[in-house]
Write an enzyme that holds these catalytic residues in place. Structure first.
Site, mmCIF file in Angstrom:
data_model
loop_
_atom_site.group_PDB
_atom_site.id
_atom_site.type_symbol
_atom_site.label_atom_id
_atom_site.label_comp_id
_atom_site.label_asym_id
_atom_site.label_seq_id
_atom_site.Cartn_x
_atom_site.Cartn_y
_atom_site.Cartn_z
ATOM 1 N N ARG A 269 0.828 -1.225 0.000
ATOM 2 C CA ARG A 269 0.000 0.000 0.000
ATOM 3 C C ARG A 269 0.862 1.275 0.000
ATOM 4 O O ARG A 269 0.532 2.272 0.650
ATOM 5 C CB ARG A 269 -0.930 0.034 1.225
ATOM 6 C CG ARG A 269 -1.918 -1.120 1.312
ATOM 7 C CD ARG A 269 -2.946 -1.071 0.192
ATOM 8 N NE ARG A 269 -3.994 -2.051 0.435
ATOM 9 C CZ ARG A 269 -3.992 -3.307 -0.033
ATOM 10 N NH1 ARG A 269 -3.000 -3.723 -0.803
ATOM 11 N NH2 ARG A 269 -4.991 -4.115 0.223
ATOM 12 N N SER B 114 -11.377 -1.297 2.269
ATOM 13 C CA SER B 114 -10.739 -1.577 3.567
ATOM 14 C C SER B 114 -10.272 -0.252 4.162
ATOM 15 O O SER B 114 -9.529 0.479 3.518
ATOM 16 C CB SER B 114 -9.524 -2.475 3.382
ATOM 17 O OG SER B 114 -9.903 -3.627 2.686
ATOM 18 N N GLU C 25 -6.030 3.358 5.713
ATOM 19 C CA GLU C 25 -5.472 3.172 4.368
ATOM 20 C C GLU C 25 -5.804 4.361 3.446
ATOM 21 O O GLU C 25 -4.926 4.829 2.716
ATOM 22 C CB GLU C 25 -6.031 1.867 3.794
ATOM 23 C CG GLU C 25 -5.478 1.518 2.425
ATOM 24 C CD GLU C 25 -6.134 0.264 1.848
ATOM 25 O OE1 GLU C 25 -6.164 -0.777 2.524
ATOM 26 O OE2 GLU C 25 -6.603 0.352 0.704
HETATM 27 C C1 LIG Z 1 -15.346 -0.949 -2.357
HETATM 28 C C2 LIG Z 1 -13.858 -0.649 -2.411
HETATM 29 C C3 LIG Z 1 -12.950 -1.696 -2.452
HETATM 30 C C4 LIG Z 1 -11.567 -1.450 -2.505
HETATM 31 N N1 LIG Z 1 -10.718 -2.514 -2.539
HETATM 32 C C5 LIG Z 1 -9.374 -2.289 -2.604
HETATM 33 C C6 LIG Z 1 -8.465 -3.393 -2.651
HETATM 34 O O1 LIG Z 1 -8.864 -4.563 -2.642
HETATM 35 N N2 LIG Z 1 -7.143 -3.132 -2.711
HETATM 36 C C7 LIG Z 1 -6.662 -1.855 -2.747
HETATM 37 O O2 LIG Z 1 -5.433 -1.693 -2.824
HETATM 38 N N3 LIG Z 1 -7.492 -0.794 -2.705
HETATM 39 C C8 LIG Z 1 -8.836 -0.979 -2.640
HETATM 40 N N4 LIG Z 1 -9.694 0.090 -2.574
HETATM 41 C C9 LIG Z 1 -9.146 1.463 -2.555
HETATM 42 C C10 LIG Z 1 -9.128 2.156 -3.944
HETATM 43 O O3 LIG Z 1 -9.992 1.513 -4.834
HETATM 44 C C11 LIG Z 1 -7.733 2.186 -4.560
HETATM 45 O O4 LIG Z 1 -6.821 2.800 -3.691
HETATM 46 C C12 LIG Z 1 -7.702 2.926 -5.902
HETATM 47 O O5 LIG Z 1 -6.454 2.755 -6.522
HETATM 48 C C13 LIG Z 1 -7.996 4.408 -5.771
HETATM 49 O O6 LIG Z 1 -8.152 4.912 -7.081
HETATM 50 P P1 LIG Z 1 -8.874 6.269 -7.370
HETATM 51 O O7 LIG Z 1 -8.736 6.560 -8.817
HETATM 52 O O8 LIG Z 1 -10.255 6.237 -6.841
HETATM 53 O O9 LIG Z 1 -7.965 7.273 -6.544
HETATM 54 P P2 LIG Z 1 -8.428 8.524 -5.657
HETATM 55 O O10 LIG Z 1 -9.170 8.036 -4.475
HETATM 56 O O11 LIG Z 1 -9.082 9.551 -6.510
HETATM 57 O O12 LIG Z 1 -6.996 9.072 -5.192
HETATM 58 C C14 LIG Z 1 -6.204 8.323 -4.302
HETATM 59 C C15 LIG Z 1 -4.828 8.995 -4.208
HETATM 60 O O13 LIG Z 1 -4.136 8.864 -5.428
HETATM 61 C C16 LIG Z 1 -3.821 10.147 -5.975
HETATM 62 N N5 LIG Z 1 -3.990 10.041 -7.417
HETATM 63 C C17 LIG Z 1 -5.102 9.624 -8.081
HETATM 64 N N6 LIG Z 1 -4.878 9.635 -9.405
HETATM 65 C C18 LIG Z 1 -3.600 10.056 -9.574
HETATM 66 C C19 LIG Z 1 -2.786 10.292 -10.713
HETATM 67 N N7 LIG Z 1 -3.228 10.085 -11.961
HETATM 68 N N8 LIG Z 1 -1.518 10.758 -10.521
HETATM 69 C C20 LIG Z 1 -1.044 10.973 -9.269
HETATM 70 N N9 LIG Z 1 -1.772 10.767 -8.165
HETATM 71 C C21 LIG Z 1 -3.031 10.318 -8.317
HETATM 72 C C22 LIG Z 1 -4.779 11.109 -5.314
HETATM 73 O O14 LIG Z 1 -4.266 12.433 -5.281
HETATM 74 C C23 LIG Z 1 -4.915 10.505 -3.945
HETATM 75 O O15 LIG Z 1 -3.798 10.880 -3.176
HETATM 76 C C24 LIG Z 1 -11.090 -0.114 -2.526
HETATM 77 C C25 LIG Z 1 -12.006 0.936 -2.491
HETATM 78 C C26 LIG Z 1 -13.381 0.683 -2.433
HETATM 79 C C27 LIG Z 1 -14.353 1.833 -2.415
#
Ligand SMILES: Cc1cc2nc3c(=O)[nH]c(=O)nc-3n(C[C@H](O)[C@H](O)[C@H](O)COP(=O)(O)OP(=O)(O)OC[C@H]3O[C@@H](n4cnc5c(N)ncnc54)[C@H](O)[C@@H]3O)c2cc1C
Length: 356
Positions: free
Chosen positions: A173, A254, A352
């Site tokens: 992570r 999570s 997380e």
């Molecule tokens: C139901 C559910 C289940 C999940 N299961 C998992 C799992 O099994 N494993 C896991 O690891 N995670 C899980 N997650 C967490 C999440 O899905 C991941 O962390 C995902 O990668 C976040 O992506 P996002 O585009 O929504 O990022 P955001 O939430 O929009 O951003 C997260 C971070 O990344 C940065 N960021 C986003 N895009 C960029 C970019 N292009 N360049 C630089 N920085 C950027 C943002 O500034 C922020 O700091 C889950 C979430 C949910 C809601």
């Protein structure tokens, strides 16, 4: 630059629909990035000199964020799409994927082609661009295992950079993208990620060691050879039975990282709690299941006094927003849970998602 590629800045943009916890906050300034090159050209232009010095925040799918207050910054919302095969050899194919593509769509594209490398990560919400940030992982696989390189815009030098997967400090992570700062803000805007996937599956072994993946896959395949799509389908059905759909019940997956402790501490805990799930790590330390600790501490299904936020009743690792609540209320609940786990087990658990 032509007028139609100049990003239009929206003011006081409502972000409720852009974070999976569904907290009602707004962005002081907001733009959608649909064309990377046009955005960079615009960003680097002399007219944006003042804007470049102001606070900014990168938004993907908003699935790993706790928004506790209005964002006093320019929010850059990545919505670039496209994926392209950039190289192929006898065994592998290299796919370059734009940051705004939905991660799950990319996984399903790969398994539909019969390619292996990301199948265990099916149904993780969010964008491809965010996948290296916390090195998304699930069911014994991490995105970093397939990342060949990351292409990013460097806010410090105003140049594009290509960072090899091995240079991204990808860990549990974690990655360099969480820590590399410029003016105390994220230094890199990830614009695309290149993944190395296997198309030749001779001698390929599916990763089935976590949870009930192996039994679910066996049930579905009835003795025939397992393919990446079988693994993805099994994981999709397991995840659907365990995790709330953010469209129905706000959540960020999570909420706590699984804590990693040294072996003597894990052994001591195991003698007191023989059912405690422990996962030995390659460095000798032991990863514990945060969800189990929270459930044993009695928090599963709990709600805040006002009922707005709580712990999911089917999975204690997931905090949920029942509606009408705030990110600050969720963080108050999270702190109470972490303190209780520390008191009862002597183990520190940390959130997380990124708290904004
Ligand atoms: C139901 C559910 C289940 C999940 N299961 C998992 C799992 O099994 N494993 C896991 O690891 N995670 C899980 N997650 C967490 C999440 O899905 C991941 O962390 C995902 O990668 C976040 O992506 P996002 O585009 O929504 O990022 P955001 O939430 O929009 O951003 C997260 C971070 O990344 C940065 N960021 C986003 N895009 C960029 C970019 N292009 N360049 C630089 N920085 C950027 C943002 O500034 C922020 O700091 C889950 C979430 C949910 C809601």
């Amino acid at each position: 630059m032509t007028a139609h590629t100049t990003p239009a800045i929206a003011h006081h943009m409502d972000l409720t629909a852009f974070n999976t916890l569904g907290f009602s906050v707004s962005a002081e300034q907001y733009i959608t990035v649909r064309d990377t090159q046009a955005f960079i050209q615009w960003w680097c232009a002399p007219e944006q000199a003042t804007l470049r010095e102001q606070p900014r925040f990168i938004l993907g799918g908003g699935s790993n964020l706790v928004l506790t207050q209005d964002i006093r910054a320019l929010v850059l919302h990545l919505q670039t799409v496209g994926m392209q095969e950039v190289k192929r050899d006898d065994m592998h194919v290299w796919m370059e994927v734009q940051a705004g593509e939905m991660w799950h769509d990319f996984v399903m594209y790969c398994v539909a082609q019969g390619w292996a490398g990301v199948e265990n990560l099916a149904l993780i919400p969010g964008t491809v661009g965010a996948s290296p940030v916390q090195n998304i992982g699930a069911y014994g696989m991490e995105a970093g295992q397939a990342i060949e390189y990351v292409t990013a815009f460097d806010f410090a030098t105003l140049q594009m950079v290509q960072i090899a997967g091995q240079e991204c400090a990808l860990a549990y992570r974690d990655s360099l993208f969480k820590h590399a700062l410029h003016n105390e803000q994220a230094r890199y805007l990830i614009t695309s990620v290149c993944f190395k996937l296997r198309h030749d599956l001779r001698d390929w072994q599916a990763t089935l060691g976590y949870g009930d993946v192996a039994s679910r896959v066996r049930e579905n395949t009835q003795g025939r050879a397992v393919c990446p799509n079988d693994v993805a389908q099994a994981i999709i059905s397991i995840r659907q039975s365990k995790l709330p759909d953010p469209k129905v019940l706000g959540n960020a997956g999570s909420f706590f990282k699984n804590p990693v402790v040294d072996k003597p501490q894990a052994d001591a805990l195991k003698t007191q709690h023989d059912k405690l799930p422990c996962y030995p790590m390659t460095d000798g330390r032991v990863k514990l299941a945060a969800g189990w600790l929270i459930e044993q501490a009695g928090w599963k299904g709990a709600r805040s006094a006002d009922g707005h936020v709580g712990v999911y009743d089917k999975q204690a690792l997931v905090l949920v927003h029942h509606g009408g609540g705030t990110g600050a209320q969720l963080m108050t609940l999270a702190r109470a849970i972490a303190e209780d786990v520390q008191r009862k087990f002597g183990v520190f658990i940390e959130p997380e998602p990124i708290v904004v």
